[in-house]
Scaffold this active site. Sequence first.
Site, PDB file in Angstrom:
ATOM      1  N   LYS A 132       0.837  -1.211   0.000  1.00 46.98           N
ATOM      2  CA  LYS A 132       0.000   0.000   0.000  1.00 46.98           C
ATOM      3  C   LYS A 132       0.865   1.252   0.000  1.00 46.98           C
ATOM      4  O   LYS A 132       0.674   2.151  -0.826  1.00 46.98           O
ATOM      5  CB  LYS A 132      -0.927   0.012   1.215  1.00 46.98           C
ATOM      6  N   ASP A 158      -6.247   0.812   0.891  1.00 43.36           N
ATOM      7  CA  ASP A 158      -6.264   1.143   2.318  1.00 43.36           C
ATOM      8  C   ASP A 158      -7.620   0.713   2.878  1.00 43.36           C
ATOM      9  O   ASP A 158      -8.362  -0.030   2.231  1.00 43.36           O
ATOM     10  CB  ASP A 158      -6.001   2.631   2.534  1.00 43.36           C
TER      11      ASP A 158
END
Length: 208
Positions: A121, A140
């Site tokens: 991420k 996320d």
Amino acid sequence: MDRCQQAGKVLKVLRKLYPKATCELNFKNPLELLVATILSAQCTDKRVNLVTQSLFKKYKKTEDYAQVPQPVLEQEIRSTGFYHNKATSIRKMAQMLVDKFKGQVPKTMQELIQLSGVARKTANVVLGTAFKIAEGVVVDTHVKRLAYRMGLTEEENPEKIEQDLMKLVPRKDWIFFGHAMVWHGRRVCKALSPDCPNCLMKSFCPKL
């Protein structure tokens, strides 16, 4: 409707709602974005931006983060939460940049995920936002929630969700899609009180 069609509809609405969607963390260079993204774990971008306003004035180079004493950095980032782990990750990350990458933030996924505190991420945020490199889709908590609600995945693991999204969304849209999904999650499709009546996706949202 299959998932490819669904993804196309979602992307079309996101383009209409958030044509200029981008990362809401403040930064001036890849190093600042990397630090800010590490700090953003379990913390709002608003809070991170308040903290980095003074942090970035004090620490300019990778070496600055590598050399700062742990207790000092912990105190400076304390309000972002999990400050011990974050300070440890930032200092180790910075030292690795000094030792392996001549103090520069690398531009590949393989190199970025070697750094302390950096998973896919964070790497996707840095690659897409700082370098405009579409290596994947940022997943996320917002993207994870929305992708499930919108019927784009049944997975719970972020990396598996990312793989699903990469198959459904054109590569040229990966960077925008991640940012726009985050924006929609913060503004409309919230975790506890989604504004479904005013959502432009309500006509094709499978969770309604």
